[in-house]
Design a protein around this motif. Structure first.
Motif, PDB file in Angstrom:
ATOM      1  N   LEU A   1       0.832  -1.200   0.000  1.00 17.51           N
ATOM      2  CA  LEU A   1       0.000   0.000   0.000  1.00 17.51           C
ATOM      3  C   LEU A   1       0.869   1.253   0.000  1.00 17.51           C
ATOM      4  O   LEU A   1       1.927   1.282   0.621  1.00 17.51           O
ATOM      5  CB  LEU A   1      -0.901   0.046   1.230  1.00 17.51           C
ATOM      6  CG  LEU A   1      -2.294  -0.572   1.107  1.00 17.51           C
ATOM      7  CD1 LEU A   1      -3.059  -0.320   2.392  1.00 17.51           C
ATOM      8  CD2 LEU A   1      -3.067  -0.009  -0.070  1.00 17.51           C
ATOM      9  N   LEU A   2       0.380   2.275  -0.675  1.00 18.42           N
ATOM     10  CA  LEU A   2       1.126   3.517  -0.788  1.00 18.42           C
ATOM     11  C   LEU A   2       0.153   4.639  -0.478  1.00 18.42           C
ATOM     12  O   LEU A   2      -0.993   4.607  -0.920  1.00 18.42           O
ATOM     13  CB  LEU A   2       1.622   3.645  -2.235  1.00 18.42           C
ATOM     14  CG  LEU A   2       2.869   4.458  -2.514  1.00 18.42           C
ATOM     15  CD1 LEU A   2       4.049   3.913  -1.734  1.00 18.42           C
ATOM     16  CD2 LEU A   2       3.172   4.399  -3.999  1.00 18.42           C
ATOM     17  N   ARG A   3       0.579   5.584   0.333  1.00 22.80           N
ATOM     18  CA  ARG A   3      -0.299   6.727   0.583  1.00 22.80           C
ATOM     19  C   ARG A   3       0.175   7.893  -0.259  1.00 22.80           C
ATOM     20  O   ARG A   3       1.356   8.242  -0.252  1.00 22.80           O
ATOM     21  CB  ARG A   3      -0.305   7.109   2.067  1.00 22.80           C
ATOM     22  CG  ARG A   3      -1.180   8.336   2.328  1.00 22.80           C
ATOM     23  CD  ARG A   3      -1.240   8.735   3.776  1.00 22.80           C
ATOM     24  NE  ARG A   3      -1.869   7.699   4.593  1.00 22.80           N
ATOM     25  CZ  ARG A   3      -1.308   7.178   5.676  1.00 22.80           C
ATOM     26  NH1 ARG A   3      -0.108   7.581   6.065  1.00 22.80           N
ATOM     27  NH2 ARG A   3      -1.941   6.267   6.381  1.00 22.80           N
ATOM     28  N   LEU A   4      -0.755   8.494  -0.983  1.00 23.36           N
ATOM     29  CA  LEU A   4      -0.445   9.668  -1.786  1.00 23.36           C
ATOM     30  C   LEU A   4      -1.054  10.873  -1.099  1.00 23.36           C
ATOM     31  O   LEU A   4      -2.243  10.875  -0.788  1.00 23.36           O
ATOM     32  CB  LEU A   4      -1.040   9.562  -3.196  1.00 23.36           C
ATOM     33  CG  LEU A   4      -0.294   8.672  -4.185  1.00 23.36           C
ATOM     34  CD1 LEU A   4      -0.569   7.227  -3.932  1.00 23.36           C
ATOM     35  CD2 LEU A   4      -0.654   9.064  -5.592  1.00 23.36           C
TER      36      LEU A   4
ATOM     37  N   ALA B   1       5.115   4.804   2.121  1.00 20.82           N
ATOM     38  CA  ALA B   1       4.633   3.435   2.244  1.00 20.82           C
ATOM     39  C   ALA B   1       3.743   3.333   3.460  1.00 20.82           C
ATOM     40  O   ALA B   1       3.912   4.039   4.440  1.00 20.82           O
ATOM     41  CB  ALA B   1       5.810   2.479   2.374  1.00 20.82           C
ATOM     42  N   VAL B   2       2.730   2.444   3.358  1.00 17.34           N
ATOM     43  CA  VAL B   2       1.818   2.232   4.464  1.00 17.34           C
ATOM     44  C   VAL B   2       1.967   0.775   4.872  1.00 17.34           C
ATOM     45  O   VAL B   2       2.143  -0.093   4.019  1.00 17.34           O
ATOM     46  CB  VAL B   2       0.368   2.502   4.015  1.00 17.34           C
ATOM     47  CG1 VAL B   2      -0.590   2.294   5.179  1.00 17.34           C
ATOM     48  CG2 VAL B   2       0.237   3.885   3.450  1.00 17.34           C
ATOM     49  N   ALA B   3       1.910   0.582   6.193  1.00 11.38           N
ATOM     50  CA  ALA B   3       2.008  -0.797   6.659  1.00 11.38           C
ATOM     51  C   ALA B   3       0.855  -1.593   6.085  1.00 11.38           C
ATOM     52  O   ALA B   3      -0.278  -1.123   6.035  1.00 11.38           O
ATOM     53  CB  ALA B   3       1.955  -0.812   8.188  1.00 11.38           C
ATOM     54  N   LYS B   4       1.144  -2.781   5.604  1.00 12.34           N
ATOM     55  CA  LYS B   4       0.120  -3.568   4.920  1.00 12.34           C
ATOM     56  C   LYS B   4      -0.237  -4.764   5.768  1.00 12.34           C
ATOM     57  O   LYS B   4       0.584  -5.286   6.526  1.00 12.34           O
ATOM     58  CB  LYS B   4       0.668  -4.032   3.583  1.00 12.34           C
ATOM     59  CG  LYS B   4       1.934  -4.853   3.764  1.00 12.34           C
ATOM     60  CD  LYS B   4       2.669  -5.059   2.483  1.00 12.34           C
ATOM     61  CE  LYS B   4       3.918  -5.896   2.717  1.00 12.34           C
ATOM     62  NZ  LYS B   4       5.004  -5.126   3.325  1.00 12.34           N
TER      63      LYS B   4
ATOM     64  N   LEU C   1      -2.899  -7.346   0.948  1.00 15.86           N
ATOM     65  CA  LEU C   1      -1.913  -7.826  -0.011  1.00 15.86           C
ATOM     66  C   LEU C   1      -2.545  -8.845  -0.966  1.00 15.86           C
ATOM     67  O   LEU C   1      -2.393  -8.760  -2.189  1.00 15.86           O
ATOM     68  CB  LEU C   1      -0.746  -8.463   0.747  1.00 15.86           C
ATOM     69  CG  LEU C   1       0.512  -8.692  -0.061  1.00 15.86           C
ATOM     70  CD1 LEU C   1       1.150  -7.378  -0.432  1.00 15.86           C
ATOM     71  CD2 LEU C   1       1.493  -9.545   0.748  1.00 15.86           C
ATOM     72  N   ALA C   2      -3.291  -9.759  -0.359  1.00 18.34           N
ATOM     73  CA  ALA C   2      -3.888 -10.824  -1.181  1.00 18.34           C
ATOM     74  C   ALA C   2      -4.897 -10.232  -2.159  1.00 18.34           C
ATOM     75  O   ALA C   2      -4.921 -10.595  -3.344  1.00 18.34           O
ATOM     76  CB  ALA C   2      -4.567 -11.851  -0.272  1.00 18.34           C
TER      77      ALA C   2
END
Lengths: 928, 179, 320
Positions: free
Chosen positions: A854-857, A900-903, A908-909
């Motif tokens: 995951l990515l935070r924008l 980056a965000v903790a996933k 993820l799946a």
């Protein structure tokens, strides 16, 4: 011109073509399978056998394949010779040995080339006593059905899919009578043009899965000539309706534009018409009762409510996906000074710039057919496969011009498809792609440059400067000077260079830089005495009427942001928004602020969305197939689409709602009057009169039927509602009638929606309507070019452009999902992905984010978390954002930072599952 | 003169005699409904949809009956089950338009639609002459007892895999290298 | 001139019988046509369908009696009763049996011919008053046909009158006690039969109402009981012509004594009625011009010749 004799009759033919093509051009019936007008001959099926004689004395003759024999001067052939007809009937008998006797349950039945050819060749009884070969089918995804038993091994599918469209996942597998056309394993056909297999396959091996779900025979469809609403290319389509729902879309031949092929967005996006999200009835709530459910109104009440609300100071916001008529009706209703563009400000300024370029002498806007003829193409930034896919298919053909040149040198006729390909091997004309990420055309590109929009602007400026030193050089030198020189050389060496770009970056600087390059090339060609110094330059348009609306805005009107600020300050008494989801046009913040003023908001649209959920009066609008309208494509070609069927309930064309004080709002309202007014008002639109007169000329003769002469069920289809048949719907203003009655234009394609000729029930009947094979349609209506090509000879622009702050970013477009309306179609949804972000490996490492994490924008006042896709081929230090329908693009237009965000494992799946059916190309371009 | 007499008198008298003799012939009238008429098995009366020998619907919604119908009184919509068998979602005949010509039966490739000797179809309300699939479908094979379209056609359905239809070889293994 | 008037009761009885018989002829005709066409005819109302007539009458009485707005109302209403009245009046001179009859007139034959001429007015007026092109055509045809055929009808009778020496129908019957006039006057008999069919415009001479050509001719615009009067008038005409044939040529009520005279009369009449219906079943309608040519060019000379020969015979006999 050559003279050939067919069965004793002399014909003037083109000796560059083969006998089959020329016989068909002359209107003769000769059966064939493997030959396709666009793909040449391979002589695989042996069905087009004719008798050829050496000279007038020769009475014996030899049987030859017409598709493999040149139509050389003095040829004497016979189609009806006994030996030739016997040969053909034995060939079809052999082809039919394993055919599975399932025409009644085959979607191709009734429009099947194999059925037609079997009839034509005279085979009707299987004499072969041994067992039929059978095959297992594959699930080929949401678009295409596979029924391999029906195959006659003509190889057309792989020749189209692999050779023509550049697909890699369909092949002829196995050998001899076990040959199998399919994927190496079950799965979705990846190519963007897979839908054309339905029309290319002469029988029912590949059929339209979405059509099968609400199947109707070809003869039962009510059809009318229409235009694709998927993008700004203006491809011609034939939508078909039955029992009040749209059943499918097939290609409608247009010589200059789509030819024989459509992209999958255009073909499968139609189902949005039948979506549950359609606005079915007029909905109303009082301006001060936000939050309460809206009350359903009848059509007449809705129209009265519109008249009641639309008084005082009105503003209107147009739409690039509404017809010229609807935009014009809104403009008349609110007055030109109160009419505002429905496009984002950046997009409007880009489109306005493109209009001025279209008028500039020496810069020629090529139609799609002309693009195919270009021998060197430069694509600037636009991911053309995902924004205007049919143009990408043309670019792919353009790369074959090197092969054509080689074949001509070697005196091999171009229709000798296999020979030409064998000769050329991997030689291709230059196709240079500048893009922030790998594109689907990279496999045929001669050179690619991966760079952010900034870097591309610099690159384009450098190339322009290298071509013509008068052209201003960029502020900074490009990193790769050698590539600049090679690109400049390729462009200068070309006989017919084309530059293709688009609006998807919404960058005025990019357009200006591209224009400068075209001008530099023009100057160069002029200086070096090129036969035709003009340069092909075109810009793909994102929506069906972007160009039309931009032209209309040239006549006056304001930008979207000024409309929003008027709303915010509450200066308007009411606002009318035409077929537009403003959340897709402006930042959510700006739209919410404008809506907070509680100005009565009237929205006319087809699908429910977040924006029109806030409308105080929501009126149901007709879609492309449900209304007649005029649409302007990327080259400013205005084309008319006809109403295919009258929608049920209170759905009306938007312009019908907008004509004031007309409580009936029925067919009495007439779009032609609006067009006439528009044509009178502005010189740009003056050619519309020509379009109108060409239509009234046909209408004066006799109405043309929308239903085929075999249309069935007339007295039973509505009998469950009431046994007394209702009056046929009337259509006083168009040359078409909603019935079987009228003049069936057999050889006149002006109003041709579904090609049909006696003994030719399949789409191959189109050859009967062409002047010659692959030629113009007989009396076909090609539309009119709106802009006079007589602008100023532009001088080099100064490309002003402030470097972006923060991380470079670009917006990703997808064929399936980016376009608003087609995205509501279930089949398209099955292929679409939700919003995601895309970064390169280097950036991913430095951020510590893994594939599918995951990515935070974060933008100014907006932030969003997106799953991330790490790609091989992407410009360094840059993030790509795919917005889909859910991310507000305008809010991310400023500087963006990412982290980056903790996933967790679930996320993820699900992200991995989502990316599994995303089709991207990270292949390296070919050598050389 | 003789000719005139022959034409005007003699021939008229002969005619009168011949017609008079009909008085002693048997009447053709069948006194329906007191006496039920003997209907030929091929009489073209009320239309039914039949089932195949396995008890499944024969109609595959191919639309050929509808297109053959000269008065366009048949309307239907194709749908299919999970395993690919086609059948009509609805099948409607407007008997107030039907002329019992039998073209639908001739066109039917599966022997599904058949005309029966039943002709007593009058209704007091015209709307009642619109028959849907539920009204048309019978539990039997009708006139043709043995034919089962899917046993002949190469399409896979429930209970009949690829290669199991009449005269079919088992499906090809594409990956095999054997000739 | 003898002039006897029967009792009111007998007049009523005769009138009633004649009308009932004429009405029943509707049923008889349909059954007989059925018989000859190998079908049944009306058999559902009452025993053997006998009550069909009642059903028809109920229907015809309850129908809307409509006078078209464009018609000449007076003559439109006047026309149908005329035919009823003149034919019923003709029956007043018919001798049904000894002692059965209304009056015993010495000018019976002339009276019948006079009444038949008046009947032409009904048809003509009806057609003209309808103000309808088909009705007009029908009435023109009717007028021409009836006037023409009256001529030979009269002439064909003169043989009988000359043989008897009287116009009194009762005397004509009595004069046949030693031989029916059908034998010496066969030609007269045939001509009278043909003219009678034409007078009552029955098939095959129903040219004034030929439905294949002019809808229904003179009664196109008639409905309800006015049409009913035309309709019953036609059957009364059949009855009248049959009775006259019996009286003039077939010995009237005369016959072997094992049956009463009135029964003999009825049987003979019934025979001719059946014959009329057989004509309808068997012979197609000629064209209008064929009918006129046939009458004037063939029947007229023939009937004159017949009269001439009869006269010569009487003179020859008288001179012996």
């Amino acid at each position: 011109m050559a003279k050939i004799s067919v069965d004793g009759i002399e014909y003037e033919v083109n000796p560059a073509n083969n006998l089959l093509q020329e016989c068909l051009s002359q209107g003769l019936d000769l059966p064939y399978f493997c030959w396709h007008p666009c793909m040449g001959s391979v002589g695989a099926c042996r069905q087009c056998a004719v008798k050829q004689y050496r000279n007038a004395e020769d009475k014996t003759g030899t049987v030859v394949m017409a598709c493999m024999t040149p139509a050389s001067d003095g040829s004497i052939i016979s189609i009806n010779d006994k030996q030739a007809t016997d040969f053909r009937s034995h060939v079809i008998e052999s082809l039919m040995i394993s055919h599975p006797h399932d025409c009644p349950v085959c979607e191709e039945g009734g429009e099947c080339h194999l059925q037609d050819m079997t009839q034509m060749s005279g085979h009707n009884y299987r004499r072969y006593d041994f067992k039929k070969v059978t095959h297992r089918n594959q699930d080929l995804g949401p678009f295409i059905n596979h029924e391999m038993n029906r195959c006659i091994a003509c190889y057309r599918c792989v020749r189209f899919y692999d050779d023509y469209a550049g697909g890699t996942d369909l092949a002829a597998l196995g050998s001899h009578h076990h040959v199998y056309f399919g994927r190496h394993e079950e799965g979705t056909l990846e190519n963007e043009f897979s839908g054309n297999l339905v029309e290319v396959c002469p029988t029912g091996v590949f059929t339209d899965k979405t059509f099968s779900a609400h199947y109707t025979r070809k003869w039962d469809l009510q059809t009318a000539p229409s235009i694709c609403s998927g993008c700004g290319a203006g491809c011609n389509t034939t939508p078909g309706e039955r029992y009040g729902t749209l059943r499918r879309i097939v290609n409608r031949y247009h010589h200059d534009l789509n030819g024989y092929f459509l992209c999958d967005r255009g073909r499968f996006g139609y189902d949005a018409n039948n979506s549950r999200d359609r606005v079915g009835e007029a909905l109303y709530r009082h301006a001060h009762t936000d939050g309460e459910p809206r009350k359903a109104l009848s059509a007449i009440e809705g129209a009265r409510q519109l008249d009641a609300m639309a008084s005082g100071e009105l503003i209107g916001i147009g739409s690039p996906r509404a017809s010229l008529e609807s935009n014009m009706a809104l403009r008349q209703r609110v007055g030109p000074q109160n009419f505002f563009s429905g496009m984002g400000d950046a997009q409007l300024s880009c489109a306005t710039e493109v209009i001025s370029l279209l008028q500039e002498p020496g810069l020629n806007c090529p139609d799609i057919r002309s693009l195919e003829l270009s021998d060197c193409v430069l694509v600037v930034n636009e991911d053309i496969t995902n924004t205007s896919a049919r143009m990408a298919l043309a670019l792919r053909q353009a790369t074959r011009n090197a092969a054509s040149a080689m074949a001509q040198d070697a005196r091999i006729p171009l229709w000798q498809d296999a020979a030409v390909r064998e000769l050329a091997q991997h030689s291709r004309s230059p196709l240079i792609i500048l893009s922030p990420q790998g594109t689907r055309l990279d496999d045929v590109a001669s050179d690619t440059f991966l760079g952010t929009v900034e870097q591309q602007i610099v690159f384009v400026q450098s190339v322009a400067h290298a071509i013509d030193a008068n052209c201003p050089a960029p502020n900074c030198a490009p990193e790769n000077g050698a590539q600049v020189t090679s690109v400049a050389n390729a462009l200068c060496a070309a006989k017919r260079p084309s530059i293709v770009s688009g609006l998807s970056a919404e960058s005025l600087a990019l357009i200006k830089a591209t224009a400068n390059l075209a001008r530099a090339l023009r100057e160069y060609r002029h200086r070096h005495g090129a036969a035709n110094p003009s340069v092909d330059l075109c810009f793909a348009m994102p929506e069906v009427n972007t160009m039309g609306l931009a032209l209309l805005m040239k006549e006056g009107g304001g930008s979207l942001s000024s409309a929003l600020s008027i709303l915010r300050t509450g200066k308007a008494d009411a606002a009318i928004v035409l077929e537009n989801d403003l959340y897709r046009r402006a930042s959510a913040e700006a739209v919410d602020a404008a809506l907070a003023s509680k100005t009565p908001l009237i929205v006319i649209d087809h699908l429910h969305n977040a924006f029109n959920a806030k409308a105080h009066l929501l009126l149901p609008a007709a879609t492309m197939a449900e209304q007649g309208g005029t649409w302007v494509n990327y080259e400013a070609r205005a084309q008319h689409s006809y109403q295919v069927f009258q929608p049920e309930g209170s759905t009306r064309a938007a312009y019908e709602w907008l004509v004031p004080n007309n409580p009936v709002r029925g067919p009495s309202v007439h779009g032609d009057a609006l067009l006439q007014e528009l044509a009178g008002e502005s010189r740009s639109f003056a050619p519309l009169l020509e379009l109108l007169s060409s239509r009234s000329g046909i209408a004066a003769l006799m109405k043309s039927p929308r239903q085929s002469h075999r249309f069935s069920g007339r007295t039973a289809m509505h009998a469950n509602v009431h046994v007394h048949e209702t009056k046929q719907a009337q259509d006083p203003h168009s040359p078409l009638s909603f019935s079987m009655e009228g003049l069936l234009l057999q050889k006149d394609a002006s109003l041709m929606s579904a090609a049909w000729a006696p003994a030719w029930n399949s789409n191959q009947a189109i050859s009967k309507f062409q002047e010659e094979i692959n030629g113009e349609l007989k009396q076909g209506n090609k539309g009119v070019h709106l802009l006079a090509r007589d602008g100023e000879r532009g001088s080099y622009n100064k490309v002003e452009h402030a470097p972006e702050q923060g991380l470079a970013k670009y917006f990703i477009e997808h064929l399936f999902g980016s376009e608003e309306i087609s995205a509501a179609s279930p089949a398209i949804q099955a292929r679409a992905v939700p919003a995601y972000a895309c970064i390169g490996k280097g950036l991913a490492q430095s951020l510590g984010v893994h594939q599918h994490g995951l990515l935070r924008l974060c933008a100014d006042r907006y932030s969003v978390e997106l799953p991330v896709l790490i790609r091989d081929r992407i410009a360094d230090q840059c993030v790509g954002i795919y917005c889909g329908g859910e991310v507000n693009r305008a809010s991310l237009c400023g500087s963006v930072s990412i982290e980056a965000v903790a996933k967790d494992a679930n996320v993820l799946a699900s992200a991995r599952a989502m990316f599994s059916h995303l089709v991207i190309s990270d292949t390296l371009p070919r050598e050389g | 003169m003789l000719r005139l007499i022959k034409d005007t008198l003699i021939s008229q008298v002969v005619t009168l005699w011949r017609v008079f003799v009909h008085a002693f012939a048997k009447t053709d009238t069948v006194e329906y409904p007191d006496v039920q008429p003997q209907m030929a098995a091929r009489w073209r009366g009320r239309i039914i949809l039949s089932r195949d020998p396995d008890g499944e619907e024969r109609c595959v919604a191919c639309n050929l009956c509808a297109v053959a119908c000269p008065v366009d009184c048949i309307a239907l919509q194709k749908t299919e089950d999970e395993e690919g068998r086609w059948y009509p979602e609805f099948f409607r005949i407007n008997f107030s338009r039907c002329i019992m010509c039998g073209f639908c039966e001739e066109a039917c490739p599966t022997n599904a639609i058949q005309l029966t000797p039943d002709f007593e179809m009058a209704e007091y309300v015209r709307q009642d002459m619109v028959w849907e699939k539920e009204d048309l479908l019978i539990n039997g094979t009708g006139k043709y007892h043995d034919y089962n379209f899917y046993r002949v056609a190469g399409k896979k359905i429930r209970g009949k895999d690829k290669g199991e239809a009449l005269n079919e070889a088992p499906p090809v293994n594409v990956r095999s290298l054997l000739p | 001139m003898r002039f006897e008037v029967g009792s009111a009761l007998s007049i009523g009885a005769i009138l009633f019988t004649v009308i009932i018989v004429a009405a029943m002829l509707i049923w008889v005709e349909r059954r007989l046509l059925g018989l000859w066409q190998e079908r049944l005819g009306p058999n559902r109302v009452g025993p053997f369908g006998l009550l069909q007539v009642v059903a028809d009458m109920i229907k015809i009485f309850t129908k809307e009696d409509w006078v078209p707005p464009f018609a000449d109302k007076f003559s439109f209403i006047l026309a149908p009763p005329i035919i009823m009245v003149v034919i019923l009046m003709s029956f007043s001179v018919i001798p049904f049996a000894p002692g059965v009859g209304v009056i015993d007139s010495d000018i019976g034959v002339l009276f019948v011919l006079a009444m038949a001429s008046l009947g032409a007015y009904s048809v003509m007026l009806g057609g003209l008053a309808s103000n309808n092109k088909y009705a007009l055509l029908g009435s023109l045809r009717a007028a021409a046909q009836m006037v023409s055929y009256e001529v030979f009808m009269g002439i064909s009778l003169l043989g009988v009158v000359a043989l008897t020496g009287s116009f009194n129908l009762r005397e004509i019957v009595l004069a046949q006690s030693d031989g029916w006039y059908v034998v010496p006057q066969f030609v007269g008999f045939v001509i009278f039969l043909i003219a009678g069919v034409a007078e009552s415009h029955r098939l095959p001479f129903d040219i004034p109402e030929a439905e294949q050509e002019i809808v229904a001719g003179y009664h196109t615009e008639y409905s309800g009981m006015k049409f009913g009067m035309f309709f019953v008038g036609e059957y009364l005409g059949v009855l009248l012509i049959s009775s006259l044939l019996v009286v003039l040529f077939c010995g009237g009520w005369l016959g072997p004594a094992f049956l009463p005279p009135i029964v003999w009369f009825a049987l003979k009449t019934a025979f001719f009625i059946a014959f009329f219906i057989l004509l309808r079943a068997a012979i197609p309608r000629p064209r209008y011009d064929q009918l006129m040519n046939y009458g004037w060019l063939f029947l007229l000379p023939l009937s004159l010749l017949n009269l001439l020969l009869t006269g010569a015979f009487i003179l020859w006999q008288g001179g012996m």
